[in-house]
Write a protein that holds these residues in place. Structure first.
Motif, PDB file in Angstrom:
ATOM      1  N   GLY A   5       3.597 -13.958 -13.167  1.00 53.18           N
ATOM      2  CA  GLY A   5       4.068 -12.579 -13.212  1.00 53.18           C
ATOM      3  C   GLY A   5       3.751 -11.827 -11.935  1.00 53.18           C
ATOM      4  O   GLY A   5       3.221 -12.375 -10.964  1.00 53.18           O
ATOM      5  N   ILE A   6       4.105 -10.529 -11.955  1.00 57.29           N
ATOM      6  CA  ILE A   6       3.828  -9.669 -10.802  1.00 57.29           C
ATOM      7  C   ILE A   6       3.481  -8.271 -11.301  1.00 57.29           C
ATOM      8  O   ILE A   6       4.070  -7.777 -12.260  1.00 57.29           O
ATOM      9  CB  ILE A   6       5.028  -9.618  -9.821  1.00 57.29           C
ATOM     10  CG1 ILE A   6       4.717  -8.693  -8.633  1.00 57.29           C
ATOM     11  CG2 ILE A   6       6.316  -9.216 -10.540  1.00 57.29           C
ATOM     12  CD1 ILE A   6       5.741  -8.741  -7.519  1.00 57.29           C
ATOM     13  N   SER A   7       2.494  -7.677 -10.670  1.00 57.07           N
ATOM     14  CA  SER A   7       2.101  -6.300 -10.984  1.00 57.07           C
ATOM     15  C   SER A   7       1.722  -5.625  -9.679  1.00 57.07           C
ATOM     16  O   SER A   7       1.549  -6.287  -8.649  1.00 57.07           O
ATOM     17  CB  SER A   7       0.914  -6.302 -11.951  1.00 57.07           C
ATOM     18  OG  SER A   7      -0.193  -6.938 -11.351  1.00 57.07           O
ATOM     19  N   GLY A   8       1.607  -4.316  -9.723  1.00 58.10           N
ATOM     20  CA  GLY A   8       1.282  -3.572  -8.515  1.00 58.10           C
ATOM     21  C   GLY A   8      -0.035  -3.986  -7.908  1.00 58.10           C
ATOM     22  O   GLY A   8      -0.133  -4.265  -6.712  1.00 58.10           O
ATOM     23  N   ASN A   9      -1.071  -4.060  -8.742  1.00 56.81           N
ATOM     24  CA  ASN A   9      -2.389  -4.354  -8.167  1.00 56.81           C
ATOM     25  C   ASN A   9      -2.530  -5.811  -7.730  1.00 56.81           C
ATOM     26  O   ASN A   9      -3.292  -6.131  -6.824  1.00 56.81           O
ATOM     27  CB  ASN A   9      -3.523  -3.940  -9.116  1.00 56.81           C
ATOM     28  CG  ASN A   9      -3.655  -4.830 -10.324  1.00 56.81           C
ATOM     29  OD1 ASN A   9      -2.662  -5.154 -10.979  1.00 56.81           O
ATOM     30  ND2 ASN A   9      -4.867  -5.227 -10.630  1.00 56.81           N
ATOM     31  N   MET A  10      -1.750  -6.712  -8.352  1.00 59.11           N
ATOM     32  CA  MET A  10      -1.762  -8.111  -7.894  1.00 59.11           C
ATOM     33  C   MET A  10      -1.155  -8.214  -6.493  1.00 59.11           C
ATOM     34  O   MET A  10      -1.665  -8.938  -5.637  1.00 59.11           O
ATOM     35  CB  MET A  10      -0.974  -9.003  -8.864  1.00 59.11           C
ATOM     36  CG  MET A  10      -1.686  -9.263 -10.182  1.00 59.11           C
ATOM     37  SD  MET A  10      -0.606 -10.121 -11.362  1.00 59.11           S
ATOM     38  CE  MET A  10      -0.797 -11.824 -10.839  1.00 59.11           C
ATOM     39  N   LEU A  11      -0.072  -7.456  -6.249  1.00 57.84           N
ATOM     40  CA  LEU A  11       0.552  -7.493  -4.920  1.00 57.84           C
ATOM     41  C   LEU A  11      -0.353  -6.844  -3.875  1.00 57.84           C
ATOM     42  O   LEU A  11      -0.499  -7.370  -2.769  1.00 57.84           O
ATOM     43  CB  LEU A  11       1.920  -6.808  -4.947  1.00 57.84           C
ATOM     44  CG  LEU A  11       2.696  -6.801  -3.625  1.00 57.84           C
ATOM     45  CD1 LEU A  11       2.848  -8.201  -3.047  1.00 57.84           C
ATOM     46  CD2 LEU A  11       4.064  -6.152  -3.796  1.00 57.84           C
ATOM     47  N   VAL A  12      -0.994  -5.731  -4.229  1.00 59.59           N
ATOM     48  CA  VAL A  12      -1.945  -5.117  -3.285  1.00 59.59           C
ATOM     49  C   VAL A  12      -3.061  -6.117  -2.961  1.00 59.59           C
ATOM     50  O   VAL A  12      -3.424  -6.312  -1.795  1.00 59.59           O
ATOM     51  CB  VAL A  12      -2.551  -3.805  -3.844  1.00 59.59           C
ATOM     52  CG1 VAL A  12      -3.604  -3.257  -2.871  1.00 59.59           C
ATOM     53  CG2 VAL A  12      -1.478  -2.754  -4.069  1.00 59.59           C
ATOM     54  N   GLY A  13      -3.587  -6.783  -3.999  1.00 58.52           N
ATOM     55  CA  GLY A  13      -4.647  -7.780  -3.801  1.00 58.52           C
ATOM     56  C   GLY A  13      -4.209  -8.897  -2.872  1.00 58.52           C
ATOM     57  O   GLY A  13      -4.950  -9.315  -1.980  1.00 58.52           O
TER      58      GLY A  13
END
Length: 302
Positions: A5-13
């Motif tokens: 999956g993808i989420s905002g905080n995963m992409l920032v991380g």
């Protein structure tokens, strides 16, 4: 690669893992004037993969506590509901670069349109529950800041794994993907995967829809020079990470279809074959990129 999956905080991380400096992120986010919050940055291990975990916390004296489905986790949060206009005012009233403001506004518009459609109301009446609070503003702006800092020209995303089952939202139990997420993922190739959790959040889906182009396989001209891993919150049977491959310089994938070509074709009935070479020669002189003759048999054996 959104296999978990993808989420905002995963992409920032993942962008922090690629070398986006945390100090620069803090400094830029301060330009939003969001008040008191604390950013969290941790090195974690997900099924044997070292990854960077990013999140944020609000002070506990905030009002309106409710369950918030933040990027790959269900965490109690305290925050104010905001509508689309409120968020635009926060962005436009910030000291951020105008391009960053505009891109963030576009992501929130896409979110607002999806929420409005799902709930059957106008975009002006949308009050963001999961996506309206400070943490999501930080995630969206943080992703755009990271992409800008790393000078990313184009982002490709794999098939998006959504997860399966049901998730507790402000409106009650919702199927995974949540209705707004499903709306945002229209036009993209998705897969449920085997995990009974919400793996792709509305924020992640909006970022994918607004900032990314789908490529089910890594394009041939894309040569990865560096890999970053952004972690989600849960411990799953699969690595709960977003893997980002960075290609630099000459290896970037060129934009295709930069020029349009026209093919002109006709059937010629009963022409002396000795004239055909002259016809081809004249076509090339007039600017054709190529010209050719194919013998055909038409009516009456001609």
């Amino acid at each position: 690669e959104a296999f978990a999956g993808i989420s905002g905080n995963m992409l920032v991380g993942a962008l922090l893992d690629l070398g986006f400096p945390f100090a620069v992120l803090q400094q830029e986010l301060a330009k939003l004037h969001l008040g008191e919050y604390r950013l969290i940055l941790q090195k974690v291990n997900k099924c044997g993969i070292a990854a960077t975990y990013f999140n944020m916390q609000l002070p506990s004296n905030h009002e309106h506590e409710h369950e918030h489905h933040h990027e790959n986790a269900t965490i109690p949060h305290h925050h104010e509901h905001r509508n689309y206009t409120d968020i635009l005012q926060i962005l436009q009233g910030s000291d951020l670069d105008k391009t960053v403001q505009a891109q963030a506004a576009q992501v929130f518009k896409v979110l607002a349109v999806a929420e409005a459609k799902v709930h059957g109301i106008t975009i002006e009446k949308i009050h963001f529950h999961e996506v309206g609070a400070i943490d999501t503003i930080i995630d969206v702006v943080g992703c755009i800041l990271g992409l800008t800092y790393l000078q990313i020209d184009k982002v490709y995303i794999s098939a998006v794994t959504t997860g399966r089952g049901f998730v507790q939202c402000a409106h009650g139990l919702m199927p995974v993907p949540a209705p707004a997420t499903a709306e945002l993922l229209q036009g993209l190739v998705t897969q449920k995967g085997g995990v009974a959790k919400e793996l792709t959040t509305p924020t992640g889906a909006a970022l994918a829809r607004t900032l990314m182009t789908q490529a089910l396989e890594i394009p041939a001209a894309f040569i990865a020079r560096q890999i970053g891993y952004g972690a989600g919150t849960w411990e799953l049977g699969i690595p709960n990470v977003l893997r980002v491959n960075l290609s630099e310089g000459e290896t970037s994938v060129p934009d295709t279809a930069t020029e349009q070509l026209h093919i002109l074709a006709c059937n010629v009935d009963n022409l002396n074959p000795e004239i055909y070479p002259y016809v081809v020669e004249q076509a090339l002189k007039l600017g054709a990129l190529d010209a050719w003759i194919t013998p055909i048999v038409m009516k009456k054996g001609r």
